[in-house]
Motif scaffolding. Structure first.
Motif, PDB file in Angstrom:
ATOM      1  N   ASN A  22      43.385  -5.665   3.570  1.00  0.00           N
ATOM      2  CA  ASN A  22      42.439  -5.748   2.445  1.00  0.00           C
ATOM      3  C   ASN A  22      43.097  -5.673   1.067  1.00  0.00           C
ATOM      4  N   ASP A  23      44.427  -5.660   1.011  1.00  0.00           N
ATOM      5  CA  ASP A  23      45.097  -5.699  -0.294  1.00  0.00           C
ATOM      6  C   ASP A  23      44.910  -7.073  -0.931  1.00  0.00           C
ATOM      7  N   LEU A  24      44.661  -7.083  -2.243  1.00  0.00           N
ATOM      8  CA  LEU A  24      44.563  -8.331  -3.000  1.00  0.00           C
ATOM      9  C   LEU A  24      45.906  -8.554  -3.677  1.00  0.00           C
TER      10      LEU A  24
ATOM     11  N   ARG B 172      44.016 -12.292   0.015  1.00  0.00           N
ATOM     12  CA  ARG B 172      43.621 -10.974   0.505  1.00  0.00           C
ATOM     13  C   ARG B 172      44.218 -10.801   1.900  1.00  0.00           C
TER      14      ARG B 172
ATOM     15  N   ALA C  89      35.753 -11.173  -1.251  1.00  0.00           N
ATOM     16  CA  ALA C  89      37.009 -11.284  -1.994  1.00  0.00           C
ATOM     17  C   ALA C  89      36.816 -12.122  -3.249  1.00  0.00           C
TER      18      ALA C  89
END
Length: 228
Positions: free
Chosen positions: A17-19, A97, A119
């Protein structure tokens, strides 16, 4: 769980879930891309390193946006050489993402594609937040395109006198290019060159590709030519 990946010649520490903004990938918004260059992965203090990559490890990410980074200007000036070079570069970026970190040859699931609307909404909110101060400033200080263009062009260092200009190329050391540069800064006659003060010489040395010694030599030659 986290992983260290390599893409675009750079390394990133990522988790689900890191952008992330990375160098451009050939993919459309909403596509799932696979990054197989996993240098390490771990959870807590348990970390596994590859040599150089971890076998069977894979990171999947969803493309959220295709865009560009801000422009970077590279300006180079060589004194006394009449040489100036200005180059701009704007790096193409892809916002992704991180969907999954897969180990042991596991296959990516199709559930990652369902996170696209969330996102996109987050990226749109970030873009709107960044644009808000700029819009407020633009409303506070409205400017026409013509005015912006005039400000972008710097004012000349000196005010050119009325009348016919002299042929500055008569002076030894001033060629057509140097004469054009001087004219753009308002210096068009022998009399102007002859009357330059040491402060004026320092100003020209700072803003133009001519050395103080060159300008002082031209000044002495101009004094003789101005008497004729």
């Amino acid at each position: 769980m986290f992983a260290v990946i390599k893409t675009g010649g750079k390394q990133y520490r990522v988790a689900a879930n890191d952008l992330l903004k990375i160098e451009k990938l050939e993919a459309k918004v909403g596509d799932i891309v696979e990054i197989g260059n996993v240098l390490a992965h771990g959870e807590g203090e348990n970390v596994t390193f590859g040599a150089p990559f971890v076998d069977g490890a894979l990171v999947t990410a969803e493309v959220v946006e295709q865009g560009k980074n801000r422009t970077v200007i590279a300006f180079k000036k060589r004194r006394r050489q009449n040489s100036r070079r200005k180059i701009g570069h704007r790096q193409l970026l892809t916002t992704v993402r991180i969907a999954e970190i897969l180990l042991g040859g596991a296959k990516p699931s199709k559930k990652a594609a369902a996170k696209a609307p969330e996102a996109k909404a987050e990226v749109a909110a970030e873009a709107k937040a960044e644009a808000a101060p700029k819009e407020a400033k633009a409303k506070k200080e409205p400017k026409s395109e013509a005015a912006s263009g005039e400000e972008a062009k710097a004012a000349p260092l000196f005010k050119a006198p009325k009348g016919e200009p002299d042929d500055l190329t008569v002076i030894k050391g001033i060629g057509p290019v140097a004469a054009k540069d001087l004219a753009e800064q308002g210096i068009v006659t022998f009399a102007q060159l002859a009357k330059l003060t040491d402060k004026d010489v320092a100003k020209i040395d700072e803003h133009m590709p001519f050395s103080a010694d060159q300008i002082k030599d031209w000044r002495e030659q101009a004094k003789e030519l101005a008497k004729k």
